[in-house]
Write a protein that holds these residues in place. Structure first.
Motif, PDB file in Angstrom:
ATOM      1  N   GLU A   8       1.082  -0.871  -0.048  1.00 35.53           N
ATOM      2  CA  GLU A   8      -0.274   0.311  -0.010  1.00 35.53           C
ATOM      3  C   GLU A   8       1.100   1.535   0.084  1.00 35.53           C
ATOM      4  OE1 GLU A   8      -1.811  -0.708   3.574  1.00 35.53           O
ATOM      5  OE2 GLU A   8      -3.123  -1.719   2.443  1.00 35.53           O
ATOM      6  N   ILE A  48       3.150   0.200  -7.321  1.00 37.60           N
ATOM      7  CA  ILE A  48       2.297  -0.127  -6.573  1.00 37.60           C
ATOM      8  C   ILE A  48       1.263   0.286  -7.463  1.00 37.60           C
ATOM      9  CG2 ILE A  48       1.205   0.658  -4.197  1.00 37.60           C
ATOM     10  CD1 ILE A  48       4.068   0.619  -2.217  1.00 37.60           C
ATOM     11  N   GLU A  49       1.288   0.816  -7.753  1.00 37.87           N
ATOM     12  CA  GLU A  49      -0.151   1.395  -8.603  1.00 37.87           C
ATOM     13  C   GLU A  49      -0.142   0.726 -10.238  1.00 37.87           C
ATOM     14  OE1 GLU A  49       0.425   5.908  -8.967  1.00 37.87           O
ATOM     15  OE2 GLU A  49      -0.620   6.478  -6.751  1.00 37.87           O
TER      16      GLU A  49
END
Length: 155
Positions: A8, A48-49
């Motif tokens: 996250e 992460i994205e």
């Protein structure tokens, strides 16, 4: 037993700390080539994205002990190379204090499952030739040597 979960945005600082440990280790192994540094936080955020990559962390007692970044790639479009969609492990890192607990194997299993869900053909990775601990782990997990990168110093 550590739990594996997708990273996250709140993990970026901790992942950065673990990257600093990795870069120090790489500098120790090959000081003429690698520097002690921190990973750019924008790179971690991008991983992460990303729709084409995933960053998994190993967490125990609310503490991140390691991570893996795996990215979907394609073989180059050369006439002599068979076309494949594959997973490339950009980085697999376990903190020194948590090594030997099976975390690397757990993280690699998460990457393999991610690749299988995407229907990818294989997983590929690189390791420093003198990082014997990492190479031993990868060989235990069924990875085979397929190419050799060589370097000749000119100065």
């Amino acid at each position: 037993m550590p739990q594996i979960r997708p990273a996250e945005l709140a993990d970026i600082g901790t992942i950065g700390d673990i990257y600093a440990e990795l870069f120090t280790h790489m500098h120790t192994l090959q000081p003429g080539y690698y520097l002690q540094a921190r990973q750019d936080e924008s790179f971690i955020k991008t991983m992460i994205e990303s729709d084409q990559a995933s960053l998994f962390v190993a967490e125990q007692d609310s503490r991140v002990l390691g991570f893996i970044i795996v990215q979907q790639q394609q073989t180059p479009t050369y006439n002599c190379i068979a076309p494949h969609d594959f997973a490339y492990v950009i980085d697999l890192v376990v903190t020194e204090s948590a090594r030997g607990m099976g975390i690397g194997k757990q993280l690699m299993q998460a990457a393999q499952e991610w690749a299988q869900v995407r229907g990818l053909d294989y997983i590929e990775l690189g390791a420093l030739s003198n990082n014997t601990g990492a190479i031993k782990l990868y060989e235990q997990l069924g990875f085979e040597h397929c190419t050799t990168l060589m370097r000749k110093e000119l100065k």
